[in-house]
Motif scaffolding. Structure first.
Motif, PDB file in Angstrom:
ATOM      1  N   GLY A  82      87.220  29.118  86.330  1.00  0.00           N
ATOM      2  CA  GLY A  82      88.574  30.178  86.121  1.00  0.00           C
ATOM      3  C   GLY A  82      88.921  30.493  84.598  1.00  0.00           C
ATOM      4  O   GLY A  82      89.304  31.940  84.564  1.00  0.00           O
ATOM      5  N   ARG A  83      88.370  29.906  83.778  1.00  0.00           N
ATOM      6  CA  ARG A  83      88.978  30.680  82.714  1.00  0.00           C
ATOM      7  C   ARG A  83      87.870  32.001  82.302  1.00  0.00           C
ATOM      8  O   ARG A  83      87.750  33.053  81.288  1.00  0.00           O
ATOM      9  CB  ARG A  83      87.999  29.818  81.319  1.00  0.00           C
ATOM     10  N   ARG A  86      88.891  34.920  84.309  1.00  0.00           N
ATOM     11  CA  ARG A  86      90.826  35.612  84.002  1.00  0.00           C
ATOM     12  C   ARG A  86      90.641  37.352  83.425  1.00  0.00           C
ATOM     13  O   ARG A  86      89.907  37.468  82.901  1.00  0.00           O
ATOM     14  CB  ARG A  86      91.541  34.959  83.033  1.00  0.00           C
ATOM     15  N   THR A 220      88.001  37.979  89.810  1.00  0.00           N
ATOM     16  CA  THR A 220      89.112  37.380  89.599  1.00  0.00           C
ATOM     17  C   THR A 220      89.193  36.907  90.998  1.00  0.00           C
ATOM     18  O   THR A 220      89.838  35.077  91.154  1.00  0.00           O
ATOM     19  CB  THR A 220      89.849  37.615  88.938  1.00  0.00           C
ATOM     20  N   SER A 454      99.623  37.417  86.537  1.00  0.00           N
ATOM     21  CA  SER A 454      99.653  36.432  86.009  1.00  0.00           C
ATOM     22  C   SER A 454     100.268  34.930  86.442  1.00  0.00           C
ATOM     23  O   SER A 454      99.933  33.753  86.702  1.00  0.00           O
ATOM     24  CB  SER A 454      99.564  36.091  84.301  1.00  0.00           C
ATOM     25  N   ARG A 457      98.725  34.013  90.124  1.00  0.00           N
ATOM     26  CA  ARG A 457      97.869  33.258  89.847  1.00  0.00           C
ATOM     27  C   ARG A 457      97.473  31.605  89.264  1.00  0.00           C
ATOM     28  O   ARG A 457      96.816  30.480  90.182  1.00  0.00           O
ATOM     29  CB  ARG A 457      96.405  33.673  88.865  1.00  0.00           C
ATOM     30  N   THR A 461      97.274  28.718  91.856  1.00  0.00           N
ATOM     31  CA  THR A 461      95.792  27.075  90.520  1.00  0.00           C
ATOM     32  C   THR A 461      96.535  26.651  91.094  1.00  0.00           C
ATOM     33  O   THR A 461      95.603  25.303  91.463  1.00  0.00           O
ATOM     34  CB  THR A 461      95.466  27.889  89.289  1.00  0.00           C
TER      35      THR A 461
END
Length: 519
Positions: A82-83, A86, A220, A454, A457, A461
């Protein structure tokens, strides 16, 4: 508005991505091996006849530890991936790189016993009922096939005498599988999983395209929606038919809005584009096919109608016309399927079958249980069953009101319709007494395509990572020895910790906190 284009990953990041891929693939392989002893194997387990592999079914504690280790490694690999997906980063993983990673992770899970649920055996038994020319909406597997039938033996006890709650399209497809495999349960499970994989492929195809249309970074959306551990654990390994239902729903939305022009509130609507009406009808047809698998997809027609009404002139009359068009397409397709499959409309009356079970992760079910406990404490008696019916009805009403609110607010340009769709589906799933972890994907996947903040997300997550561990592999009851799973989980945690140390040596950046994005 389209998201700005980001650059490709640099060399160091590509090396880190390779480590993440390998970590997730190892996790998938661990989960596949663990499934041989911790999965929902058939009563007549063919693995028992395979040298070496049959060992796993004889050491259930070790198999559970291996499976839990695989679950942990996959979730950690997903979080690390996921990093690189983003939004706001100068360099992002590409859609092709994400797709290849997802294929690497799901491939080992394609050929294993079912995990986390025995529902696939219900699919096989109910499909066989259709294949034999009987009514799956009035007869359960035990009544139609007999208690001694090998297909009935694989069905969980709670579902052996209940009718099928699935739409006619799914059961007709299943009857074709039954005609091919007969009573070969292993082949039936693999073909049912292949059917689920068709839905996963549709999700992978539609999700990044929808995201691009709604101004969200496609990578994403693909990471959060398609590579989600809940997809890998339950739609692939568990072979749940939610995969096909959700896949048809999002594919229908993508097809339906393909020719719709991009508009904002106050813009004058342009003339109809070439083929616009045709694609709208095709999209509604595909969504209705999804509803003929799982009825939940029907809600998407309402929000698709709002998209159409906003595209025309945004008037009440446009909303009514769009609603009429959606109802007409839905009615024609459903009637054609019901009569064409020969199954009729009995499935409508069987939609309440899942509500016969109370899930411990359902807020409404726990509320009913709490009410029952309070009733006993106050000397009023145990009225839990009555309370379940009440809270289920109340939950359905509340979810319906939420859906109406978001339909109206979306029509008035306060929300994107696809966000309203995700919230509404989430309300229906969360407020059902039988809520299961994989049901949340009805909300997460459409929201992944449109909710670009964000805050969402991070919340999605955390929820996905936590919920992924709420259902354990169902391979053994361990004869009531509750300490056995605890030992397995502790062993798994030790192995996961060792794996993280290896990752730290191979790519230190993966365990370092990245600077926050402004997005």
């Amino acid at each position: 508005m389209r998201p700005p284009d980001a650059g490709p990953l640099e060399i160091t990041e590509l090396r880190a991505l390779d480590v993440v891929r390998r970590l997730g693939t190892v996790g998938a392989l661990f989960l596949a091996l663990g499934s041989l002893g911790a999965g929902a194997a058939p009563v007549l387990n063919p693995v028992q006849d395979i040298p070496v592999l049959r060992l796993f079914s004889r050491i259930p504690t070790v198999s559970l530890a291996i499976a839990f280790t695989g679950m942990g490694l996959l979730v950690i690999a997903w979080l690390m991936l996921g990093r690189f997906a983003r939004p706001g980063r100068a360099r992002l993983v590409s859609r092709a790189q994400l797709t290849r990673t997802l294929v690497m992770w799901l491939t080992p899970l394609m050929f294993i016993p079912p995990l986390f649920s025995r529902d696939v055996y219900s699919y096989l038994a109910q499909s066989e009922i259709v294949h034999r020319g009987m009514d799956p909406y009035s007869l359960g597997p035990a009544q139609a096939l007999g208690v001694g039938d090998p297909l009935t033996s694989g069905v969980s006890n709670m579902w052996r005498e209940t009718p099928a709650p699935y739409g006619p399209l799914f059961l007709k497809l299943g009857s074709w599988i039954s005609g091919i495999v007969g009573d070969n349960i292993v082949a039936g499970v693999l073909l049912q999983r292949a059917l689920a994989l068709v839905g996963v492929v549709l999700i992978i195809w539609a999700l990044p395209r929808l995201a691009r249309r709604f101004g969200v970074e496609p990578a994403t959306a693909l990471w959060l929606g398609a590579a989600n551990p809940l997809v890998l654990f339950h739609l692939v390994a568990g072979a749940h038919n939610e995969a096909l239902g959700i896949g048809l729903m999002v594919a229908g939305l993508e097809i339906g809005i393909r020719r719709l022009p991009v508009r904002v509130a106050g813009d004058s609507p342009p003339p109809l584009a070439r083929g616009e009406i045709l694609f709208i009808v095709l999209g509604a047809v595909v969504i209705t096919l999804g509803a003929a698998v799982k009825i939940n997809a029907m809600i998407a027609l309402g929000f698709f109608g709002v998209m159409i009404a906003r595209r025309w002139h945004g008037r009440i009359t446009d909303l009514l016309k769009a609603a009429g068009l959606m109802l007409a397409v839905f009615g024609v397709v459903i009637v054609a399927l019901c009569y064409g499959t020969g199954l009729g409309f009995g499935w409508v009356g069987a939609l309440g079958t899942p509500g016969m079970v109370r899930s411990w992760i359902s807020p409404t079910a726990e509320l009913a249980n709490l009410g029952g406990v309070l009733g006993i404490a106050l000397g009023l008696g145990n009225h839990t069953d009555a309370l379940v019916s009440i809270v289920q009805f109340a939950g359905t009403v509340v979810a319906g009101l939420i859906t109406v609110k978001f339909l109206w607010d979306s029509f008035r340009w306060r929300y994107r319709p696809i966000i309203g769709l995700g919230v509404s589906l989430g309300a229906f799933m969360m407020l059902h007494v039988a809520m299961q972890p994989w049901w949340l994907l009805w909300a997460v996947i459409p929201l992944a395509a449109a909710a670009g903040t964000s805050r969402f997300r991070v919340a999605a997550t955390i929820v996905s990572a936590v919920v992924a561990f709420l259902v354990a592999p169902p391979g053994s009851t361990f004869d009531g020895r509750s300490f056995v799973p605890l030992q397995a989980y502790l062993a798994g945690i030790v192995v996961i910790a060792i794996a993280l140390l290896i990752v730290r040596r191979a790519s230190p950046m993966l365990l370092k906190r990245e600077a926050k994005s402004a997005v």
